[in-house]
Design a protein around this motif. Sequence first.
Motif, short mmCIF file in Angstrom:
data_model
loop_
_atom_site.label_atom_id
_atom_site.label_comp_id
_atom_site.label_asym_id
_atom_site.label_seq_id
_atom_site.Cartn_x
_atom_site.Cartn_y
_atom_site.Cartn_z
N GLU A 128 0.85 -1.19 0.00
CA GLU A 128 0.00 0.00 0.00
C GLU A 128 0.88 1.24 0.00
OE1 GLU A 128 -3.47 2.06 2.77
OE2 GLU A 128 -2.93 -0.05 3.07
N LYS A 129 0.49 2.24 -0.79
CA LYS A 129 1.32 3.42 -0.97
C LYS A 129 0.77 4.62 -0.19
CE LYS A 129 3.63 1.12 -4.07
NZ LYS A 129 4.93 0.53 -3.72
N ARG A 177 10.49 6.64 4.05
CA ARG A 177 10.47 5.17 4.12
C ARG A 177 10.02 4.62 2.76
NH1 ARG A 177 4.85 4.86 4.77
NH2 ARG A 177 4.01 6.75 5.77
N PRO A 178 10.29 3.33 2.51
CA PRO A 178 9.80 2.74 1.27
C PRO A 178 8.28 2.80 1.19
CG PRO A 178 11.42 1.31 2.32
CD PRO A 178 11.10 2.39 3.31
N HIS A 179 7.76 2.88 -0.02
CA HIS A 179 6.32 2.90 -0.32
C HIS A 179 5.66 4.23 0.06
CE1 HIS A 179 7.33 -1.26 -0.74
NE2 HIS A 179 7.50 -1.41 0.55
N GLN A 180 6.48 5.24 0.30
CA GLN A 180 5.95 6.57 0.58
C GLN A 180 6.52 7.57 -0.43
OE1 GLN A 180 7.73 9.20 3.45
NE2 GLN A 180 5.79 9.46 4.52
N GLY A 181 5.74 8.58 -0.77
CA GLY A 181 6.22 9.65 -1.63
C GLY A 181 5.45 10.93 -1.33
N PHE A 254 13.73 -4.26 -9.54
CA PHE A 254 13.97 -4.46 -8.10
C PHE A 254 12.89 -3.90 -7.18
CE2 PHE A 254 18.29 -4.31 -10.03
CZ PHE A 254 18.71 -5.59 -9.69
N THR A 255 11.83 -3.29 -7.72
CA THR A 255 10.79 -2.73 -6.85
C THR A 255 9.42 -3.27 -7.23
OG1 THR A 255 10.08 -0.77 -8.12
CG2 THR A 255 12.16 -0.58 -6.91
N ASP A 256 8.41 -2.87 -6.49
CA ASP A 256 7.04 -3.30 -6.78
C ASP A 256 6.26 -2.26 -7.59
OD1 ASP A 256 6.70 -1.31 -4.93
OD2 ASP A 256 5.37 -2.44 -3.60
N LEU A 257 6.99 -1.34 -8.23
CA LEU A 257 6.33 -0.22 -8.91
C LEU A 257 6.02 -0.48 -10.37
CD1 LEU A 257 8.37 2.60 -7.21
CD2 LEU A 257 5.93 2.26 -7.02
N GLY A 258 6.61 -1.53 -10.94
CA GLY A 258 6.31 -1.85 -12.32
C GLY A 258 6.84 -0.80 -13.29
N ASP A 259 6.21 -0.73 -14.46
CA ASP A 259 6.68 0.14 -15.54
C ASP A 259 5.95 1.48 -15.47
OD1 ASP A 259 8.02 1.02 -17.76
OD2 ASP A 259 6.77 -0.08 -19.18
N ASP A 299 9.08 8.07 -8.08
CA ASP A 299 10.54 8.19 -8.16
C ASP A 299 11.17 8.09 -6.77
OD1 ASP A 299 10.70 8.42 -10.89
OD2 ASP A 299 11.04 10.59 -10.92
N ALA A 300 10.59 8.82 -5.82
CA ALA A 300 11.11 8.80 -4.44
C ALA A 300 10.96 7.42 -3.82
CB ALA A 300 10.40 9.86 -3.61
N ASP A 301 9.79 6.82 -4.00
CA ASP A 301 9.53 5.48 -3.48
C ASP A 301 10.51 4.48 -4.07
OD1 ASP A 301 8.50 3.07 -2.62
OD2 ASP A 301 6.56 3.28 -3.62
#
Length: 751
Positions: A128-129, A177-181, A254-259, A299-301
């Motif tokens: 969750e973002k 932290r990861p998953h935050q922007g 390497f992340t869960d953000l996809g394309d 980008d930040a995430d």
Amino acid sequence: MNEVCFVFASAAEKNPDKVINKYLKGVEYDTKFLHSGSKDKILKKDIDLDMEELKGYKIMCPIGADALKYVAGMTGIQKYNGVFIEKKYLPIMHPNICIIKPQMEDEIQRAFAQIPKLLSGEDLQTHEKDYCFIETQSQLDGYIKELEDATTLVVDIETTSVSPHTGVILGIAISTRPHQGLYVSSELVYKHKQWFHDLFKNRKCIFHNSKFDTNYMETEIGFEFPDYEDTMLLHYCLEEAVGTHGLKPLALRFTDLGDYERELDDYKKSWARKNKVKLADFNYGMLPSDILAPYACKDADATFQLYMKFWPLVEKSEEFLRLYKDILMPATHAMKRLEKNGGPINIEQVNHLTEQYTIDMEECHEEIMMSDAVQRFERTQGKDFNPNSTYHLRELFFNILNMKVTKKTETGAPSTDKEVLANMGHPLADAILDLREKSKLAGTYISNIRKGVDKDGRLRSGFNIHGTTSGRLSSSGNLNYQNIPRDNKDIKKLFKARPGYKIIQCDLGTAEVYYAAMLSGDQFLQKAFIDKLDFHSYVAKQMFNLDCSVDEVKKVYPAQRQYAKAITFGIMYQAGRAKIAETVNKDAKEGEGITSAMAKQFIAKYFREASKLKRFIDSSNSQIESKQYIYSFFGRKRRLPEAKSPNRGVAQHAIRSGVNFLVQSVASDINVMGVIDLVKWIEDNGYDEDIKPFTVVHDSIVSEVREDLVDEYVKNAKECIQRDRGLTIPNCPIKVDFEVGPSWGELEDYE
């Protein structure tokens, strides 16, 4: 029907099971062909597969570029290799690519390894973002405590241009932290400038390409970043391959953000088309906030997720950590200083040279077009002569002028390359070469300098720390400093010092040979430096038994000295005897060259004298052959999977390039560390405006220096470059030569 389906372009794939089973075990699958025939390259009209047959599969694996294009409607097989897209496509590069690119083997294995994980539900979990566009005071208030409590922040900016001298900051994305922007508008940043300045200054900040972000914020807003990390450089430690370090490709892997870049690209194209704006002229300032903000947050995430993966891997490796901390991060600061300085340009001289070259090109063109041979060509061919056309040149020189064919292309056609034209000795060939050269200089260099110079009369360009596998710096932007012709004074004269200043260039002397002598511990090579002899003269006397002192060789036997130079570098880089003879003979006068047999004797004699160099080369070759990688003295890892290629030529080339890397990377790193220390000395002494290094070209550093500081600069620059980094001959540091002049093209030896 199984859960997995591999889709090949055509039935030209005779044994798909053999291809798949090499990489995949214990998984049931189906195979399909877009085209039932055996075409190697298919078009949309060739597809005879009923696409309905692909529905119902949990995972569809397009194999190769054509399959990806027609199954998923996407291009970029290497980019998407092993990435699970839209929860149904897993593109995989065709394993046949490993025949010519063995380095792709690991990537293909990684892609196939995704399949069992996906089937077992181990798909990359999407978290969750917490994304927010902060443009009001109340929105900022809601995150102030979290931001102030954080010890580490990801920081990423969105701008209207790649240069702070021509663009502005639109906003700053921050993550705790990861998953935050959190994307903060530039208006709010400026309103609370001091608060944001203190926030960044007192915390560890993480960037992806810190040189860009910190340079922009320091230049435009005055922010300071005393403690920061860079995920791009962390990845460069872990994987040195050129072109793999961009944020979006790494986020895909390497992340869960996809394309997430794909959606933005589609929007940009649509917007540009609708508003009749060229895509090349598009900038992020044209994006509405509701599109730009979530993109910036991602980008930040992505940067935070990458940091969490890369930092532990670098930290646990002694070699990588030393490289990152001692070279890459300090070099970021030093190159940022060079980019801010820029080179001083005499715009009047630029305009004068533009006019001069225009006249010269017109005269060259007129001379060519007025020649009898060209006019005959135009009569017989019924078309205007084009001096840039290979076909026209062949017709002109070999059919009309009946010149002798001295070289052929790979297809067997007569060559008209630069070397062939230069050796013709014909005025028409000379005129065409002159036109080519002037056109290239005018278009590639003079035009770019003229367009790129800033209002303060300085030309700023970029220096890439991660742009080569060897660690050598590369240059990009307004001007590629690395590609300026070494001997072209016209271009270099455009870089003219301000009144009261001088241009100073310092060069490492015979750097690669010096460091080969140190890495191998070879006393024969080291003796030339210890005795302060001209190295190539020293070798020439030994190899050719010359009847004069080493100091006299350059004057009495210049040809033999040149041969010795070719032999030394040929041996260091493991050229064969035929190649060494060819290199020597290229510069030899008629009847004074050497045969392949003579080259073999010279190599044997060289290694009898330099026996430790021979052992160093052989040992390095063995390690690369057995491990397919090697580490440099300063911790760079050069991965060479091609060394295990069944093609002996490919394998031997990889092994040779690995040994070259050991020497070239050290010479480059020593020079870069010299720049790092030089920039620190300049800043510590408050000389920022008085001494401006503005480019590094291979083993050279070029600076603009106030006249009364020239001696002090030379003394300290020499100390910085000659500092012992663990590879210095005792009491015999590497030689550093200095040249001084009013412009870069008018230099004389410093006395």
